[in-house]
Design a protein around this motif. Structure first.
Motif, PDB file in Angstrom:
ATOM      1  N   VAL A  33      47.146 -16.129 -23.859  1.00 45.47           N
ATOM      2  CA  VAL A  33      45.857 -16.660 -24.295  1.00 45.47           C
ATOM      3  C   VAL A  33      45.004 -17.067 -23.093  1.00 45.47           C
ATOM      4  O   VAL A  33      43.799 -16.817 -23.058  1.00 45.47           O
ATOM      5  CB  VAL A  33      46.060 -17.843 -25.271  1.00 45.47           C
ATOM      6  CG1 VAL A  33      44.764 -18.573 -25.542  1.00 45.47           C
ATOM      7  CG2 VAL A  33      46.681 -17.353 -26.566  1.00 45.47           C
ATOM      8  N   VAL A  34      45.632 -17.677 -22.092  1.00 50.18           N
ATOM      9  CA  VAL A  34      44.902 -18.059 -20.879  1.00 50.18           C
ATOM     10  C   VAL A  34      44.325 -16.826 -20.201  1.00 50.18           C
ATOM     11  O   VAL A  34      43.181 -16.830 -19.746  1.00 50.18           O
ATOM     12  CB  VAL A  34      45.821 -18.851 -19.920  1.00 50.18           C
ATOM     13  CG1 VAL A  34      45.217 -18.943 -18.531  1.00 50.18           C
ATOM     14  CG2 VAL A  34      46.074 -20.244 -20.467  1.00 50.18           C
ATOM     15  N   LEU A  35      45.093 -15.755 -20.128  1.00 54.52           N
ATOM     16  CA  LEU A  35      44.591 -14.525 -19.511  1.00 54.52           C
ATOM     17  C   LEU A  35      43.400 -13.964 -20.273  1.00 54.52           C
ATOM     18  O   LEU A  35      42.480 -13.402 -19.681  1.00 54.52           O
ATOM     19  CB  LEU A  35      45.701 -13.480 -19.423  1.00 54.52           C
ATOM     20  CG  LEU A  35      46.752 -13.721 -18.357  1.00 54.52           C
ATOM     21  CD1 LEU A  35      47.892 -12.723 -18.509  1.00 54.52           C
ATOM     22  CD2 LEU A  35      46.144 -13.604 -16.974  1.00 54.52           C
ATOM     23  N   VAL A  43      42.460 -16.507  -9.110  1.00 56.28           N
ATOM     24  CA  VAL A  43      42.897 -15.219  -8.580  1.00 56.28           C
ATOM     25  C   VAL A  43      42.059 -14.139  -9.250  1.00 56.28           C
ATOM     26  O   VAL A  43      41.962 -14.088 -10.471  1.00 56.28           O
ATOM     27  CB  VAL A  43      44.402 -14.990  -8.875  1.00 56.28           C
ATOM     28  CG1 VAL A  43      44.856 -13.649  -8.362  1.00 56.28           C
ATOM     29  CG2 VAL A  43      45.228 -16.118  -8.314  1.00 56.28           C
ATOM     30  N   GLU A  44      41.470 -13.289  -8.443  1.00 61.97           N
ATOM     31  CA  GLU A  44      40.619 -12.229  -8.987  1.00 61.97           C
ATOM     32  C   GLU A  44      41.473 -11.102  -9.554  1.00 61.97           C
ATOM     33  O   GLU A  44      42.122 -10.359  -8.820  1.00 61.97           O
ATOM     34  CB  GLU A  44      39.700 -11.689  -7.891  1.00 61.97           C
ATOM     35  CG  GLU A  44      38.595 -12.644  -7.503  1.00 61.97           C
ATOM     36  CD  GLU A  44      37.632 -12.923  -8.649  1.00 61.97           C
ATOM     37  OE1 GLU A  44      37.311 -11.994  -9.418  1.00 61.97           O
ATOM     38  OE2 GLU A  44      37.224 -14.088  -8.787  1.00 61.97           O
ATOM     39  N   ILE A  45      41.482 -10.999 -10.858  1.00 63.08           N
ATOM     40  CA  ILE A  45      42.160  -9.907 -11.558  1.00 63.08           C
ATOM     41  C   ILE A  45      41.118  -9.287 -12.481  1.00 63.08           C
ATOM     42  O   ILE A  45      40.464 -10.005 -13.241  1.00 63.08           O
ATOM     43  CB  ILE A  45      43.358 -10.422 -12.390  1.00 63.08           C
ATOM     44  CG1 ILE A  45      44.344 -11.173 -11.513  1.00 63.08           C
ATOM     45  CG2 ILE A  45      44.048  -9.282 -13.109  1.00 63.08           C
ATOM     46  CD1 ILE A  45      45.463 -11.845 -12.279  1.00 63.08           C
ATOM     47  N   PRO A  46      40.952  -7.977 -12.434  1.00 67.32           N
ATOM     48  CA  PRO A  46      39.986  -7.343 -13.352  1.00 67.32           C
ATOM     49  C   PRO A  46      40.332  -7.643 -14.811  1.00 67.32           C
ATOM     50  O   PRO A  46      41.508  -7.782 -15.172  1.00 67.32           O
ATOM     51  CB  PRO A  46      40.144  -5.848 -13.057  1.00 67.32           C
ATOM     52  CG  PRO A  46      40.789  -5.774 -11.722  1.00 67.32           C
ATOM     53  CD  PRO A  46      41.594  -7.015 -11.562  1.00 67.32           C
TER      54      PRO A  46
END
Length: 76
Positions: A33-35, A43-46
């Motif tokens: 859910v956090v993602l 942290v940069e994650i597309p």
């Protein structure tokens, strides 16, 4: 039999492992859910990668829940 009676019948080690499994199950769903929800992560994650990782975590949580429910049914 209800849930509380079954937990009372288990040994302390089995109870601890059961509760630990529940905690990790909740943790996996929470991480997914956090993602999905957190837009500005440190942290940069597309976003596409975050969605894929979140879906994988939810699928894994479902598998763990299924395995936990099978153990719970064997005790009854």
């Amino acid at each position: 039999m209800n849930f509380i009676e079954i937990l009372k019948q288990k040994s302390p080690l089995q109870r601890f492992l059961f509760v630990l499994n529940l905690i990790f199950l909740i943790l996996y769903v929470f991480m997914a859910v956090v993602l999905f929800v957190w837009k500005t992560m440190p942290v940069e994650i597309p976003y596409k990668s975050r969605v894929i990782l979140g879906v994988i975590l939810i699928i894994y949580a479902i598998i763990r829940f299924y395995r936990l429910s099978l153990k719970f049914k064997q005790i009854e």
